[in-house]
Design a protein around this motif. Structure first.
Motif, PDB file in Angstrom:
ATOM      1  N   THR A 109       0.827  -1.211   0.000  1.00 33.43           N
ATOM      2  CA  THR A 109       0.000   0.000   0.000  1.00 33.43           C
ATOM      3  C   THR A 109       0.859   1.258   0.000  1.00 33.43           C
ATOM      4  O   THR A 109       1.723   1.407   0.860  1.00 33.43           O
ATOM      5  CB  THR A 109      -0.913   0.016   1.233  1.00 33.43           C
ATOM      6  OG1 THR A 109      -1.704  -1.180   1.235  1.00 33.43           O
ATOM      7  CG2 THR A 109      -1.837   1.232   1.221  1.00 33.43           C
ATOM      8  N   VAL A 110       0.602   2.126  -0.968  1.00 32.18           N
ATOM      9  CA  VAL A 110       1.237   3.445  -1.009  1.00 32.18           C
ATOM     10  C   VAL A 110       0.241   4.417  -0.367  1.00 32.18           C
ATOM     11  O   VAL A 110      -0.877   4.572  -0.866  1.00 32.18           O
ATOM     12  CB  VAL A 110       1.556   3.863  -2.463  1.00 32.18           C
ATOM     13  CG1 VAL A 110       2.369   5.153  -2.479  1.00 32.18           C
ATOM     14  CG2 VAL A 110       2.295   2.741  -3.196  1.00 32.18           C
ATOM     15  N   HIS A 111       0.626   5.021   0.751  1.00 34.60           N
ATOM     16  CA  HIS A 111      -0.340   5.771   1.569  1.00 34.60           C
ATOM     17  C   HIS A 111      -0.709   7.144   1.019  1.00 34.60           C
ATOM     18  O   HIS A 111      -1.757   7.675   1.360  1.00 34.60           O
ATOM     19  CB  HIS A 111       0.182   5.917   2.996  1.00 34.60           C
ATOM     20  CG  HIS A 111       0.331   4.613   3.719  1.00 34.60           C
ATOM     21  ND1 HIS A 111      -0.743   3.777   3.943  1.00 34.60           N
ATOM     22  CD2 HIS A 111       1.405   3.978   4.227  1.00 34.60           C
ATOM     23  CE1 HIS A 111      -0.333   2.692   4.587  1.00 34.60           C
ATOM     24  NE2 HIS A 111       0.973   2.778   4.758  1.00 34.60           N
ATOM     25  N   ARG A 112       0.158   7.751   0.249  1.00 36.19           N
ATOM     26  CA  ARG A 112      -0.153   9.033  -0.389  1.00 36.19           C
ATOM     27  C   ARG A 112       0.376   8.988  -1.817  1.00 36.19           C
ATOM     28  O   ARG A 112       1.367   8.331  -2.102  1.00 36.19           O
ATOM     29  CB  ARG A 112       0.546  10.219   0.325  1.00 36.19           C
ATOM     30  CG  ARG A 112       0.164  10.406   1.763  1.00 36.19           C
ATOM     31  CD  ARG A 112       0.562  11.791   2.319  1.00 36.19           C
ATOM     32  NE  ARG A 112       1.947  12.209   2.132  1.00 36.19           N
ATOM     33  CZ  ARG A 112       2.979  11.782   2.854  1.00 36.19           C
ATOM     34  NH1 ARG A 112       2.814  10.876   3.799  1.00 36.19           N
ATOM     35  NH2 ARG A 112       4.186  12.255   2.642  1.00 36.19           N
ATOM     36  N   ILE A 114       2.360   9.644  -5.063  1.00 41.97           N
ATOM     37  CA  ILE A 114       3.706  10.132  -5.377  1.00 41.97           C
ATOM     38  C   ILE A 114       4.066   9.611  -6.758  1.00 41.97           C
ATOM     39  O   ILE A 114       3.767   8.457  -7.108  1.00 41.97           O
ATOM     40  CB  ILE A 114       4.735   9.696  -4.305  1.00 41.97           C
ATOM     41  CG1 ILE A 114       6.115  10.315  -4.603  1.00 41.97           C
ATOM     42  CG2 ILE A 114       4.826   8.180  -4.165  1.00 41.97           C
ATOM     43  CD1 ILE A 114       7.126  10.177  -3.467  1.00 41.97           C
ATOM     44  N   ILE A 118       6.374   3.391  -5.511  1.00 35.82           N
ATOM     45  CA  ILE A 118       7.555   2.972  -4.748  1.00 35.82           C
ATOM     46  C   ILE A 118       8.553   2.259  -5.669  1.00 35.82           C
ATOM     47  O   ILE A 118       9.733   2.621  -5.740  1.00 35.82           O
ATOM     48  CB  ILE A 118       7.150   2.042  -3.569  1.00 35.82           C
ATOM     49  CG1 ILE A 118       6.041   2.688  -2.706  1.00 35.82           C
ATOM     50  CG2 ILE A 118       8.377   1.675  -2.736  1.00 35.82           C
ATOM     51  CD1 ILE A 118       6.389   4.026  -2.093  1.00 35.82           C
ATOM     52  N   PHE A 162      15.685  -3.027   4.114  1.00 29.68           N
ATOM     53  CA  PHE A 162      15.723  -2.844   5.574  1.00 29.68           C
ATOM     54  C   PHE A 162      16.114  -4.148   6.270  1.00 29.68           C
ATOM     55  O   PHE A 162      16.910  -4.143   7.216  1.00 29.68           O
ATOM     56  CB  PHE A 162      14.387  -2.284   6.095  1.00 29.68           C
ATOM     57  CG  PHE A 162      14.172  -0.858   5.667  1.00 29.68           C
ATOM     58  CD1 PHE A 162      14.934   0.169   6.204  1.00 29.68           C
ATOM     59  CD2 PHE A 162      13.232  -0.535   4.698  1.00 29.68           C
ATOM     60  CE1 PHE A 162      14.769   1.490   5.792  1.00 29.68           C
ATOM     61  CE2 PHE A 162      13.055   0.784   4.276  1.00 29.68           C
ATOM     62  CZ  PHE A 162      13.821   1.794   4.820  1.00 29.68           C
TER      63      PHE A 162
ATOM     64  N   LEU B 133      11.093   7.389   1.460  1.00 29.31           N
ATOM     65  CA  LEU B 133       9.716   6.921   1.268  1.00 29.31           C
ATOM     66  C   LEU B 133       9.122   6.400   2.580  1.00 29.31           C
ATOM     67  O   LEU B 133       7.942   6.621   2.864  1.00 29.31           O
ATOM     68  CB  LEU B 133       9.666   5.843   0.181  1.00 29.31           C
ATOM     69  CG  LEU B 133       9.963   6.359  -1.243  1.00 29.31           C
ATOM     70  CD1 LEU B 133      10.231   5.192  -2.196  1.00 29.31           C
ATOM     71  CD2 LEU B 133       8.821   7.232  -1.759  1.00 29.31           C
ATOM     72  N   VAL B 134       9.944   5.733   3.393  1.00 28.79           N
ATOM     73  CA  VAL B 134       9.458   5.237   4.682  1.00 28.79           C
ATOM     74  C   VAL B 134       9.420   6.366   5.715  1.00 28.79           C
ATOM     75  O   VAL B 134       8.440   6.522   6.443  1.00 28.79           O
ATOM     76  CB  VAL B 134      10.329   4.055   5.174  1.00 28.79           C
ATOM     77  CG1 VAL B 134      10.013   3.693   6.622  1.00 28.79           C
ATOM     78  CG2 VAL B 134      10.103   2.843   4.269  1.00 28.79           C
ATOM     79  N   GLU B 136       9.016   9.505   5.324  1.00 29.95           N
ATOM     80  CA  GLU B 136       7.930  10.473   5.073  1.00 29.95           C
ATOM     81  C   GLU B 136       6.556   9.811   5.036  1.00 29.95           C
ATOM     82  O   GLU B 136       5.565  10.451   4.711  1.00 29.95           O
ATOM     83  CB  GLU B 136       8.210  11.241   3.766  1.00 29.95           C
ATOM     84  CG  GLU B 136       9.470  12.098   3.875  1.00 29.95           C
ATOM     85  CD  GLU B 136       9.747  12.953   2.623  1.00 29.95           C
ATOM     86  OE1 GLU B 136       8.901  12.985   1.705  1.00 29.95           O
ATOM     87  OE2 GLU B 136      10.830  13.581   2.592  1.00 29.95           O
ATOM     88  N   GLY B 137       6.498   8.522   5.338  1.00 28.45           N
ATOM     89  CA  GLY B 137       5.195   7.867   5.501  1.00 28.45           C
ATOM     90  C   GLY B 137       4.492   7.459   4.225  1.00 28.45           C
ATOM     91  O   GLY B 137       3.297   7.182   4.236  1.00 28.45           O
ATOM     92  N   PHE B 138       5.203   7.389   3.110  1.00 24.15           N
ATOM     93  CA  PHE B 138       4.542   6.945   1.878  1.00 24.15           C
ATOM     94  C   PHE B 138       4.244   5.445   1.901  1.00 24.15           C
ATOM     95  O   PHE B 138       3.328   4.979   1.240  1.00 24.15           O
ATOM     96  CB  PHE B 138       5.404   7.271   0.650  1.00 24.15           C
ATOM     97  CG  PHE B 138       5.387   8.732   0.287  1.00 24.15           C
ATOM     98  CD1 PHE B 138       4.288   9.285  -0.356  1.00 24.15           C
ATOM     99  CD2 PHE B 138       6.443   9.556   0.614  1.00 24.15           C
ATOM    100  CE1 PHE B 138       4.245  10.631  -0.678  1.00 24.15           C
ATOM    101  CE2 PHE B 138       6.426  10.914   0.301  1.00 24.15           C
ATOM    102  CZ  PHE B 138       5.325  11.458  -0.348  1.00 24.15           C
ATOM    103  N   VAL B 139       5.052   4.700   2.650  1.00 22.39           N
ATOM    104  CA  VAL B 139       4.910   3.242   2.642  1.00 22.39           C
ATOM    105  C   VAL B 139       5.507   2.709   3.942  1.00 22.39           C
ATOM    106  O   VAL B 139       6.398   3.346   4.529  1.00 22.39           O
ATOM    107  CB  VAL B 139       5.623   2.662   1.381  1.00 22.39           C
ATOM    108  CG1 VAL B 139       7.139   2.841   1.447  1.00 22.39           C
ATOM    109  CG2 VAL B 139       5.279   1.202   1.126  1.00 22.39           C
ATOM    110  N   SER B 140       5.029   1.566   4.405  1.00 21.49           N
ATOM    111  CA  SER B 140       5.629   0.965   5.599  1.00 21.49           C
ATOM    112  C   SER B 140       6.986   0.340   5.239  1.00 21.49           C
ATOM    113  O   SER B 140       7.244   0.013   4.080  1.00 21.49           O
ATOM    114  CB  SER B 140       4.701  -0.106   6.176  1.00 21.49           C
ATOM    115  OG  SER B 140       4.695  -1.245   5.335  1.00 21.49           O
TER     116      SER B 140
END
Lengths: 244, 244
Positions: A109-112, A114, A118, A162, B133-134, B136-140
């Motif tokens: 899921t891409v929350h906003r 862009i 991703i 990560f 991206l993580v 700034e909250g675009f994706v977990s």
């Protein structure tokens, strides 16, 4: 195969749109889909470069519209990026995740919104640096490819970045950041910019590739790539089965 | 195990130095190595962050010194980056490539010194974008990892980025550049910079990781990673055998 769009979307629960990558076309197609599809059907676009807010704003059913961006070839690479517009309902994303997962895909899921979502942003970051390093003559295109396929890409085929860095410092990610961000800050300060895709750099990159493109070459390498992806998927499934 | 450096390098053809990552230490160690090793032995440093010109300039045998940067863990990831100083003899690089290749590694040549060489520059480019991206909250963080291990990283485990893009346009790399560099230029213009490694972004990234670091967790995941790398190496060898 359906004779009309109305036939194609009759009684469906989910639509995956794969029309041309032009915003006017998406606007026209989604207006039709929203008019014709059952009211509870989800409407997902495969676009890699157009965010949903650019073609769904004025639709009565805009809350059920989203991007579901697959990766080529989608039957061999399971990832699908989900990204709603600001007016997409949270349940739309939740239901789409369930549907993709139920057919064996791996939804994220891409929350906003862009540009590039991703996957293409990550690919683009690496690719820009690759274009710079080859275009400026630091390394041959073939040796750069080896750096990925015999180096970086091995871990990344089963561990994300990560998960990878967590194992590269005794105290995990906080420790890694403490030890190495100074070094990575220096690299980021001299990272490749958009000019690597312009002349003369892009011409240098094209000239550095030792193979001539031909329909036969592309077709045969594509078939081999797909065989390798299928074999890798089987290998990974076997590894996961061994684990549990 | 040798009792002294003199014993360790007696009659050797190749030295792989793995001392501390400090330029003063490298200067001291290489002065000793150059004094003690047979005159035709090659002297390679494993450093990932210090170019050879910073610690070999004043050595009588500076022409036989080079960087031979392996990847962790080196017995499971074959890539080695070779990079000389401006005074490293071309034969030094040629001979080192042969030696690494003869023991099953995959050597690549970096033609001019650059901070981070090739592998860490590519990794750093992707990592900076991932941190942004993580952070700034675009994706977990977990979904970002999926984007790589179930998406991008699959192809990259056996195809480099140039081999990958060659198959993503009907006319190969020139055609790919024609079609997609406009899009990648936009992404590069908004790429992550060095600030992603500073507060508050780096704290957001550390906070986004759902696992607590512990010695047991790192040890067990590292063992599993190494098993997976070994299994992947066997899988790849089998695939290549099938091809020929």
């Amino acid at each position: 195969m359906a004779a009309s769009l109305a036939d194609a979307v009759k009684d469906v629960a989910f639509v995956q749109e794969n029309g041309p990558e032009k915003v006017e076309d998406k606007i026209a197609i989604f207006a039709e889909l929203d008019r014709l599809a059952p009211p509870d059907a989800l409407l997902a676009s495969s676009t890699s470069a157009i965010v949903a807010s650019r073609f769904t704003e004025n639709l009565p059913g805009r809350a059920r519209c989203l991007i579901g961006h697959p990766v080529n070839p989608p039957h061999l690479i399971p990832l699908v990026e989900l990204c709603g517009a600001p007016w997409t309902a949270p349940e739309t994303i939740t239901r789409a995740r369930e549907i993709y997962r139920s057919i064996g895909q791996v939804p994220i899921t891409v929350h906003r919104e862009i540009n590039g979502f991703i996957l293409n942003r990550l690919q683009g970051a690496l690719l820009a640096e690759a274009f710079r390093l080859v275009g400026e003559g630091f390394v041959s295109a073939e040796d750069l490819d080896h750096t990925v396929k015999d180096g970086l890409g091995l871990r990344w085929s089963f561990l994300g970045p990560f998960e990878t860095i967590e194992l590269n410092a005794p105290g995990g990610i906080p420790d890694y950041c403490e030890r190495y961000t100074g070094f990575y800050k220096e690299l980021a300060a001299s990272a490749a910019g958009p000019d690597v895709y312009k002349s003369p750099n892009v011409d240098n990159v094209i000239g550095a590739w030792p193979h001539q493109a031909s329909a036969e070459r592309i077709a045969s390498l594509t078939q081999r790539r797909n065989e390798r992806l299928a074999a890798l998927a089987a290998h990974k499934a076997q590894q996961v089965a061994t684990e549990s």
